[in-house]
Each structure stands twice: as structure tokens, then as C-alpha cells.
Design an enzyme around this catalytic site. Structure first.
Site, PDB file in Angstrom:
ATOM      1  N   THR A  39      -6.648   3.185  -6.078  1.00 47.44           N
ATOM      2  CA  THR A  39      -5.321   3.688  -6.462  1.00 47.44           C
ATOM      3  C   THR A  39      -4.690   4.457  -5.295  1.00 47.44           C
ATOM      4  O   THR A  39      -3.490   4.344  -5.044  1.00 47.44           O
ATOM      5  CB  THR A  39      -5.454   4.614  -7.693  1.00 47.44           C
ATOM      6  OG1 THR A  39      -6.160   3.906  -8.700  1.00 47.44           O
ATOM      7  CG2 THR A  39      -4.111   5.037  -8.213  1.00 47.44           C
ATOM      8  N   HIS A  42      -3.193   2.135  -2.938  1.00 47.99           N
ATOM      9  CA  HIS A  42      -1.887   1.651  -3.432  1.00 47.99           C
ATOM     10  C   HIS A  42      -0.793   2.667  -3.114  1.00 47.99           C
ATOM     11  O   HIS A  42       0.318   2.303  -2.739  1.00 47.99           O
ATOM     12  CB  HIS A  42      -1.935   1.409  -4.943  1.00 47.99           C
ATOM     13  CG  HIS A  42      -2.587   0.117  -5.327  1.00 47.99           C
ATOM     14  ND1 HIS A  42      -2.017  -1.103  -5.058  1.00 47.99           N
ATOM     15  CD2 HIS A  42      -3.751  -0.142  -5.948  1.00 47.99           C
ATOM     16  CE1 HIS A  42      -2.820  -2.062  -5.501  1.00 47.99           C
ATOM     17  NE2 HIS A  42      -3.885  -1.503  -6.032  1.00 47.99           N
TER      18      HIS A  42
HETATM   19 ZN   LIG Z   1      -9.406   6.467  -8.982  1.00 45.54          ZN
END
Ligand SMILES: [Zn+2]
Ligand SMILES: [Zn+2]
Length: 344
Positions: A39, A42
Site C-alpha cells: 500500500t 501505491h
Molecule cells: Zn499494509
């Protein structure tokens, strides 16, 4: 103190900032380790610019010790080892009222929507704290959050002893799902294209297959004795992974959607109908998953040293992100924010 900030269009910058003292109901945590996850990559790629503030501090997998408590805080004292469950919910929306607070319609994911852990001192509401056993090292405790993810995925699958579980994608979450599934006596097989990641998983005694191998279908058939898998965990976030997750299931199999898909995907609904398959989403975790993750780590069920490939000090956070973004021989990368004193 130092903080690793996300600068839009640039990357990670380590800056000198003033720590925020704890207000009423808040606790200031001296941060030990922060894990970097997919994440966060990202975020770095600019995919979440509408959610994260420019110069926002990222990081949501961490361990540390209570440094100071604000007015009205009870039950926490300086020095207590803690981790943080990085979710804040509204408590009012239909999802919350139905008991699904962890996927609240207005969820604040701390470390994206509000300031995260990658700083020397981090101030959070007291209800986010999760106590850690004193015997658990703070380095291992940095894995509580990703282990909680894996635990939630396995719980969503309602995995029973002896059932066959195919994990598609062998990054840290895929490997942790395999590890947690194994603690439930499931028959686990992991498919992954990267040879280094396969070698880490097989070093842990997990059966692995190359997702690019020519006779993947034949190998999967042999593994399940022709019955198909009882459960598939789609962790890759790719169309090919999803296709395999549907194709590999046997009658009434359950597909657990773990990976984040950047766009809507095709699903072979004919097969879903034909085999009476179930599709189950699995997002973040509930408090019980955090508690279970702490217990799994405390019991030594999680091979921390095999999963943590690298630790960088906070001042070198940009290099830590680079090493993950470049890929190669890397699984989980931690940033050492100092509270463990380099010893734990
Ligand atoms: Zn995470
Ligand atoms: Zn809500």
C-alpha cells in the site's frame, strides 16, 4: 525529531519536525519499527494523492512504547510496549451499526488518510492501541499488522483442518496467509512467479509452484487429487491470478479476494454457477485478528527472520522504499525509528 514524509511527485523525504504532544484521550508512542507494505508503494506511485496529504507521514505497521499520555487516558503508562490498529471508524453509518466497523463507510485508515507511524514519536487516540507482551521483541511485533491481515483472510475462508488451500501470490501477505493456514492444519500450496520469493516460502516448508510453469493445471490437479482446492486466496491483484483462483476451485470452493485490483476484473461466472463457488472479500482486520496476531507471534508461529529481509534506520527511509520498489531479493522491509535502541 525525524519523520518520513510523502512528497507528491518526489517520493519520501526525511524531515526534522516537532512531535505533537498528546491531547485529551491521546497517547504519544515512541516508535520502534515500521514495516513498509505494498500500500505504501501505491502511495509513492501517486495512486492515492486524493487521500494522503502532501508531506503527510505514512506507515501503518509498527511497534513501539508508550512515551506520554494525555488527559483522561487510563490503563497506559510510559514504557508499555504497544502496537496500533490503524483504523478509525464513525460508529454511525449503516456498516458500523451492523457491526462491521472495520470497513466503515467513512473509514480513516491511519497512515494514509491521517498521519502515520514513520516518525520517532507518534500521537494516536488511546483506543487504537493494542498491548504487546513484554517477551515479544519489538522487531517481531512490527509484523502484527500484516499477520492480522493474514489471520482475517483465513477467518473469512472458514478454513478447516485438512482442507486444501491455494495461495496465489507469495509476497509477505501470501506467505503469512500460508503460515496462518498451516496453523489450522490446512493443506497449503503457494504459487508465485518470483524465484526468490518461492525460495523463502519453500525454506519455511511451504509447498510452492512456479505460476509460470507450463503444466500448472496438471500440477494443481495432482496436488488436489483432481478435486480442486477447497479455498483459493487471490493475493496477486492480477487478472491472471483471479482466473487461476476461480479455475482451481473444486465444487463449493471459496475464493477469498485479498489482493487490491486497480480496476474491475472479469470473473468466470459460468464456473461460479456451475461449481456453486463462493466469492468472499477480505479487507483489513478486526480487533480479534490483532489479538490473534499478537498470540501467533508470541507463540513463535511466525518465522519473523525469514520474512524480514532488511532493516534501515529512519534517516535512510528513502533507501528502504527504493529497495522494495526495485524488487528482487526482498520480502518485508522495516524502518528502525529508534525506540528499540537497536537491541530488541
Ligand atoms: Zn499494509
Ligand atoms: Zn461508520
Amino acid at each position: 525529531m525525524l519523520a518520513a514524509q510523502y512528497v507528491a511527485g518526489y517520493g519520501i523525504e526525511v524531515a526534522e519536525v516537532a512531535p505533537r504532544p498528546p491531547g485529551p484521550g491521546e497517547v504519544q508512542v515512541e516508535v520502534a519499527y515500521v514495516g513498509i507494505c505494498g500500500t505504501d508503494l501505491h502511495i509513492l506511485a501517486g495512486h492515492m494523492d486524493e487521500r494522503i496529504a502532501d508531506h503527510g507521514v505514512i506507515g501503518h505497521e509498527m511497534s513501539g512504547r508508550v512515551a506520554a499520555t494525555g488527559e483522561g487516558v487510563t490503563g497506559w503508562s510510559p514504557g508499555d510496549p504497544v502496537t496500533v490498529m490503524p483504523l478509525r471508524w464513525c460508529g454511525q453509518c449503516p456498516t458500523c451499526r451492523a457491526g462491521n466497523e472495520h470497513i466503515c463507510d467513512h473509514l480513516d485508515f491511519v497512515g494514509i488518510d491521517s498521519p502515520g507511524a514513520m516518525q520517532q514519536r507518534w500521537t494516536v487516540p488511546q483506543e487504537l492501541l493494542v498491548p504487546l507482551p513484554g517477551a515479544l521483541s519489538l522487531r517481531a511485533a512490527a509484523l502484527v499488522e500484516p499477520v492480522a491481515v493474514a489471520h482475517h483472510d483465513v477467518v473469512r475462508a472458514s478454513l478447516s483442518p485438512g482442507e486444501s488451500a491455494l495461495v496465489i501470490g507469495g509476497g509477505p501477505i501470501g506467505v503469512l496467509i500460508a503460515v496462518v493456514a498451516r496453523t489450522r492444519a490446512a493443506e497449503v500450496l503457494l504459487v508465485e512467479p518470483d524465484p526468490y520469493r518461492r525460495s523463502v516460502a519453500s525454506g519455511l516448508g511451504i509447498d510452492v509452484l512456479d505460476s509460470g510453469s507450463e503444466d500448472l493445471t496438471g500440477a494443481l490437479d495432482a496436488w488436489s487429487g483432481g478435486a480442486g482446492a477447497a479455498v483459493t486466496f487471490e493475493v496477486s491483484g492480477t487478472q491472471a491470478g483471479l482466473d487461476l483462483a476461480v479455475a482451481a476451485l473444486g465444487a463449493r470452493g471459496r475464493l477469498v479476494a485479498v489482493g487490491i485490483h486497480a480496476e474491475p476484473r472479469r470473473v468466470d461466472m459460468r464456473r461460479v454457477f456451475w461449481k456453486e463457488l463462493q466469492l468472499l472479500g477480505a479487507r483489513v482486520y478486526e480487533r480479534a485478528d490483532f489479538t490473534a496476531a499478537v498470540e501467533l507471534l508470541e507463540r513463535g508461529s511466525v518465522p519473523v527472520d525469514a520474512i524480514v529481509s532488511r532493516v534501515d534506520v529512519l534517516a535512510q527511509a528513502p533507501a528502504a522504499f527504493d529497495s522494495l520498489a526495485r524488487g528482487g531479493r526482498v520480502m518485508k522491509v522495516l524502518v528502525d525509528c529508534g525506540a528499540a535502541g537497536g537491541s530488541a
